[in-house]
Write a protein that holds these residues in place. Sequence first.
Motif, mmCIF file in Angstrom:
data_model
loop_
_atom_site.group_PDB
_atom_site.id
_atom_site.type_symbol
_atom_site.label_atom_id
_atom_site.label_comp_id
_atom_site.label_asym_id
_atom_site.label_seq_id
_atom_site.Cartn_x
_atom_site.Cartn_y
_atom_site.Cartn_z
ATOM 1 N N LYS A 39 0.842 -1.186 0.000
ATOM 2 C CA LYS A 39 0.000 0.000 0.000
ATOM 3 C C LYS A 39 0.884 1.245 0.000
ATOM 4 O O LYS A 39 1.800 1.360 0.817
ATOM 5 C CB LYS A 39 -0.900 -0.019 1.237
ATOM 6 C CG LYS A 39 -1.910 1.069 1.266
ATOM 7 C CD LYS A 39 -2.808 0.918 2.469
ATOM 8 C CE LYS A 39 -3.830 2.035 2.508
ATOM 9 N NZ LYS A 39 -4.714 1.914 3.672
ATOM 10 N N PRO A 40 0.641 2.201 -0.913
ATOM 11 C CA PRO A 40 1.480 3.402 -0.946
ATOM 12 C C PRO A 40 1.234 4.296 0.270
ATOM 13 O O PRO A 40 0.163 4.277 0.871
ATOM 14 C CB PRO A 40 1.044 4.102 -2.239
ATOM 15 C CG PRO A 40 -0.309 3.581 -2.527
ATOM 16 C CD PRO A 40 -0.363 2.201 -1.956
ATOM 17 N N ASP A 41 2.263 5.066 0.626
ATOM 18 C CA ASP A 41 2.147 5.977 1.767
ATOM 19 C C ASP A 41 1.238 7.157 1.455
ATOM 20 O O ASP A 41 0.439 7.576 2.280
ATOM 21 C CB ASP A 41 3.525 6.492 2.174
ATOM 22 C CG ASP A 41 4.399 5.353 2.683
ATOM 23 O OD1 ASP A 41 3.826 4.358 3.175
ATOM 24 O OD2 ASP A 41 5.630 5.458 2.570
ATOM 25 N N LYS A 42 1.383 7.725 0.241
ATOM 26 C CA LYS A 42 0.562 8.873 -0.161
ATOM 27 C C LYS A 42 -0.447 8.465 -1.210
ATOM 28 O O LYS A 42 -0.179 7.592 -2.035
ATOM 29 C CB LYS A 42 1.435 9.987 -0.749
ATOM 30 C CG LYS A 42 2.104 10.844 0.263
ATOM 31 C CD LYS A 42 2.740 12.029 -0.425
ATOM 32 C CE LYS A 42 3.138 13.076 0.582
ATOM 33 N NZ LYS A 42 3.704 14.239 -0.089
ATOM 34 N N LYS A 43 -1.602 9.129 -1.191
ATOM 35 C CA LYS A 43 -2.630 8.876 -2.194
ATOM 36 C C LYS A 43 -2.253 9.638 -3.466
ATOM 37 O O LYS A 43 -2.070 10.854 -3.430
ATOM 38 C CB LYS A 43 -3.987 9.361 -1.667
ATOM 39 C CG LYS A 43 -5.152 8.975 -2.521
ATOM 40 C CD LYS A 43 -6.463 9.259 -1.837
ATOM 41 C CE LYS A 43 -6.845 10.706 -2.002
ATOM 42 N NZ LYS A 43 -8.199 11.025 -1.599
ATOM 43 N N THR A 44 -2.131 8.919 -4.598
ATOM 44 C CA THR A 44 -1.704 9.557 -5.843
ATOM 45 C C THR A 44 -2.861 9.800 -6.805
ATOM 46 O O THR A 44 -2.760 10.631 -7.685
ATOM 47 C CB THR A 44 -0.652 8.688 -6.562
ATOM 48 O OG1 THR A 44 -1.199 7.394 -6.769
ATOM 49 C CG2 THR A 44 0.612 8.578 -5.731
ATOM 50 N N ASN A 46 -6.838 10.933 -7.310
ATOM 51 C CA ASN A 46 -7.947 11.627 -6.665
ATOM 52 C C ASN A 46 -9.256 11.309 -7.358
ATOM 53 O O ASN A 46 -9.279 10.904 -8.518
ATOM 54 C CB ASN A 46 -7.715 13.137 -6.682
ATOM 55 C CG ASN A 46 -6.505 13.527 -5.866
ATOM 56 O OD1 ASN A 46 -6.262 12.958 -4.814
ATOM 57 N ND2 ASN A 46 -5.733 14.486 -6.346
#
Length: 114
Positions: A39-44, A46
């Motif tokens: 799971k990525p740390d930041k949401k890329t 939107n």
Amino acid sequence: MGDFVEKLKKLWTEVEAEVPNHPSIETGDVIGEHYAISKPDKKTVNNPTKVNNKGNITEKERNKRRKSEKEKALGVKKKQKKICGFCGVKTNFHTKTTCPDNPNARKKPRPTVS
């Protein structure tokens, strides 16, 4: 019965020795291991800012293309104009019963589209 319990405990310690790390029970971790991604740390990605829904689709309209308001207005413009029975003007916006000149008109005329 005591011997059976001791054998179970011994078997349990052997299994723990062979598998030192217990697999995670969380759903995200299981899915990540299955697809070999994390799971990525930041949401890329939107959510879209504007959604253009034209309305509900009924069973009859499922195979038909829905027209926009612009197309509907152009269709009214292309229609052949008919003569009003009261004032004699060629128009698509009123009839004898809705004529603005008729004092006994039953309905109000539709607003004109320019």
